[in-house]
Motif scaffolding. Structure first.
Motif, PDB file in Angstrom:
ATOM      1  N   PRO A  49       0.840  -1.200   0.000  1.00 30.40           N
ATOM      2  CA  PRO A  49       0.000   0.000   0.000  1.00 30.40           C
ATOM      3  C   PRO A  49       0.866   1.238   0.000  1.00 30.40           C
ATOM      4  CG  PRO A  49       0.094  -0.933   2.200  1.00 30.40           C
ATOM      5  CD  PRO A  49       0.819  -1.895   1.295  1.00 30.40           C
ATOM      6  N   GLY A  50       0.357   2.304  -0.555  1.00 27.54           N
ATOM      7  CA  GLY A  50       1.145   3.528  -0.564  1.00 27.54           C
ATOM      8  C   GLY A  50       0.415   4.651  -1.269  1.00 27.54           C
ATOM      9  N   LEU A  51       0.611   5.850  -0.768  1.00 26.01           N
ATOM     10  CA  LEU A  51      -0.028   7.015  -1.375  1.00 26.01           C
ATOM     11  C   LEU A  51       0.465   7.219  -2.796  1.00 26.01           C
ATOM     12  CD1 LEU A  51      -2.004   9.269  -0.581  1.00 26.01           C
ATOM     13  CD2 LEU A  51      -0.030  10.651   0.092  1.00 26.01           C
ATOM     14  N   ASP A  52       1.706   6.816  -3.058  1.00 29.10           N
ATOM     15  CA  ASP A  52       2.279   7.007  -4.397  1.00 29.10           C
ATOM     16  C   ASP A  52       1.593   6.151  -5.449  1.00 29.10           C
ATOM     17  OD1 ASP A  52       3.666   4.915  -2.765  1.00 29.10           O
ATOM     18  OD2 ASP A  52       4.610   4.469  -4.695  1.00 29.10           O
ATOM     19  N   LYS A  53       0.826   5.156  -5.006  1.00 31.15           N
ATOM     20  CA  LYS A  53       0.145   4.281  -5.968  1.00 31.15           C
ATOM     21  C   LYS A  53      -1.215   4.832  -6.399  1.00 31.15           C
ATOM     22  CE  LYS A  53       2.399  -0.054  -4.959  1.00 31.15           C
ATOM     23  NZ  LYS A  53       2.222  -1.504  -4.777  1.00 31.15           N
ATOM     24  N   ILE A  54      -1.679   5.867  -5.718  1.00 30.33           N
ATOM     25  CA  ILE A  54      -2.952   6.475  -6.074  1.00 30.33           C
ATOM     26  C   ILE A  54      -2.702   7.553  -7.133  1.00 30.33           C
ATOM     27  CG2 ILE A  54      -4.995   7.685  -5.211  1.00 30.33           C
ATOM     28  CD1 ILE A  54      -4.608   4.858  -4.118  1.00 30.33           C
ATOM     29  N   PRO A  55      -3.423   7.534  -8.246  1.00 30.12           N
ATOM     30  CA  PRO A  55      -3.198   8.527  -9.301  1.00 30.12           C
ATOM     31  C   PRO A  55      -3.472   9.952  -8.816  1.00 30.12           C
ATOM     32  CG  PRO A  55      -4.579   6.718 -10.085  1.00 30.12           C
ATOM     33  CD  PRO A  55      -4.479   6.568  -8.599  1.00 30.12           C
ATOM     34  N   ASP A  56      -2.721  10.904  -9.333  1.00 30.56           N
ATOM     35  CA  ASP A  56      -2.961  12.303  -9.009  1.00 30.56           C
ATOM     36  C   ASP A  56      -4.268  12.775  -9.648  1.00 30.56           C
ATOM     37  OD1 ASP A  56      -0.589  12.544  -7.585  1.00 30.56           O
ATOM     38  OD2 ASP A  56       0.562  13.025  -9.407  1.00 30.56           O
ATOM     39  N   PRO A  57      -4.981  13.706  -9.008  1.00 29.98           N
ATOM     40  CA  PRO A  57      -6.228  14.223  -9.579  1.00 29.98           C
ATOM     41  C   PRO A  57      -5.973  14.963 -10.892  1.00 29.98           C
ATOM     42  CG  PRO A  57      -6.017  14.798  -7.240  1.00 29.98           C
ATOM     43  CD  PRO A  57      -4.693  14.278  -7.682  1.00 29.98           C
ATOM     44  N   VAL A  58      -6.748  14.627 -11.908  1.00 29.66           N
ATOM     45  CA  VAL A  58      -6.663  15.316 -13.203  1.00 29.66           C
ATOM     46  C   VAL A  58      -8.076  15.552 -13.720  1.00 29.66           C
ATOM     47  CG1 VAL A  58      -4.418  14.321 -13.801  1.00 29.66           C
ATOM     48  CG2 VAL A  58      -6.502  13.127 -14.470  1.00 29.66           C
ATOM     49  N   GLU A  59      -8.227  16.459 -14.649  1.00 30.63           N
ATOM     50  CA  GLU A  59      -9.521  16.751 -15.237  1.00 30.63           C
ATOM     51  C   GLU A  59      -9.991  15.567 -16.075  1.00 30.63           C
ATOM     52  OE1 GLU A  59     -11.408  19.420 -14.690  1.00 30.63           O
ATOM     53  OE2 GLU A  59      -9.883  20.083 -13.243  1.00 30.63           O
ATOM     54  N   PRO A  60     -11.311  15.386 -16.259  1.00 34.99           N
ATOM     55  CA  PRO A  60     -11.816  14.264 -17.064  1.00 34.99           C
ATOM     56  C   PRO A  60     -11.397  14.371 -18.520  1.00 34.99           C
ATOM     57  CG  PRO A  60     -13.586  15.805 -16.553  1.00 34.99           C
ATOM     58  CD  PRO A  60     -12.405  16.226 -15.728  1.00 34.99           C
ATOM     59  N   ALA A  61     -11.288  13.211 -19.158  1.00 39.29           N
ATOM     60  CA  ALA A  61     -10.912  13.172 -20.575  1.00 39.29           C
ATOM     61  C   ALA A  61     -12.058  13.659 -21.454  1.00 39.29           C
ATOM     62  CB  ALA A  61     -10.504  11.757 -20.971  1.00 39.29           C
ATOM     63  N   GLY A  62     -13.265  13.632 -20.923  1.00 36.12           N
ATOM     64  CA  GLY A  62     -14.428  14.076 -21.683  1.00 36.12           C
ATOM     65  C   GLY A  62     -15.687  13.814 -20.880  1.00 36.12           C
TER      66      GLY A  62
END
Length: 298
Positions: A49-62
């Protein structure tokens, strides 16, 4: 050397060949060990487990369907949330273990070095930044979560918190039974904290439950009480006619024993002892026969 003795050249050569083979074997073994170690490290890293494994927040692709990359990001986030659920119960169990064994007793107080911690609440708050309310809340709930997870229910902390009052009043098995009851009624995937809360509110204040009963049995008892099929005691009410008949037989029993009135509780005790007697199954057989006739009336 005799003419009949045959020499095979330098007698050291076999040993040198053996040494060469041994070195090759060692080299292969070392490579295998290295490959196994790499595979193990890779597997450990994959489940770490690790915070680094969670994707960073980004805007939706569509605005339409999620892309393959978005679906992967969603899966990783859901895994993180599932880990939070497990970690919540693990934290509660850890705190309870430290509290029960007073494992904090020789830890020097961070703010008052001249003394050690005296309570789990103080240790948790100062050392771990966990508030007193959270500490008590987590400790009270982890056992319920552990049992529900072992029974393969996807219970979340918010649901388990609703069952803590049941555990405090009736015991662990009763708390699990309420979850089982709701899951059986609406479906395991439709259990919510609100539904559990409403079910707990419906339980009468004079309800009596035996915590050593299996949760599945307790769930049926609670259901019977809520539907009005059973009294709060959980035991089917004895019809008045049966009560009168028992009292009459108790009088006859007292007359035969040349005694005064025999309390109904004493009669019940002897009946239970006779029912449980492994050497004389007369009462057991009689009860079994009556229950068969009741269950399968002709």
């Amino acid at each position: 050397m005799s003419e009949f003795e045959l020499g095979w050249g330098d007698e050291e050569e076999p040993d040198q060949t053996a040494d060469t083979l041994t070195a090759a074997d060692h080299s292969r073994q070392e490579k295998q060990v290295a490959q196994i170690a790499a595979a193990v490290n890779s597997a450990v890293e994959a489940v770490r487990p690790g915070l680094d494994k969670i994707p960073d927040p980004v805007e939706p692709a569509g605005d339409g369907e999620l892309t393959a990359e978005e679906l992967e990001r969603l899966e990783l986030c859901e895994q993180g949330l599932a880990l939070h659920k497990t970690a919540w119960f693990m934290a509660g169990k850890s705190l309870d273990t430290v509290a029960t064994g007073r494992l904090f007793r020789r830890t020097q107080h961070k703010l008052e070095p001249e003394r050690c911690y005296t309570t789990i609440e103080e240790w948790a708050e100062v050392e771990k930044g966990i508030s007193v309310s959270k500490c008590n809340q987590w400790r009270a709930a982890w056992e319920i979560g552990e049992v529900l997870m072992a029974r393969e229910y996807d219970a979340v902390p918010g649901q388990v918190r609703e069952l803590v009052p049941v555990k405090n009043t009736y015991g662990l098995n009763a708390a699990v039974a309420v979850y089982v009851l709701v899951a059986d009624t609406v479906g395991a995937n439709k259990v919510t904290a609100a539904r559990l809360r409403e079910t707990v509110k419906l339980m009468p204040g004079d309800l009596k439950l035996e915590d050593d009963e299996d949760p599945d049995v307790l769930a049926k008892t609670i259901k019977g009480v809520l539907l009005g099929e059973l009294p709060p005691s959980g035991v089917p009410a004895i019809p008045p006619a049966v009560t009168r008949a028992v009292d009459a037989r108790a009088i006859a029993l007292a007359n035969n024993l040349d005694r005064g009135r025999i309390p109904r509780s004493e009669v019940q005790l002897h009946l239970l002892q006779a029912f449980a007697d492994p050497e004389d199954t007369t009462v057991f057989d009689a009860v079994l026969d009556r229950m068969k006739k009741t269950s399968n009336p002709k």
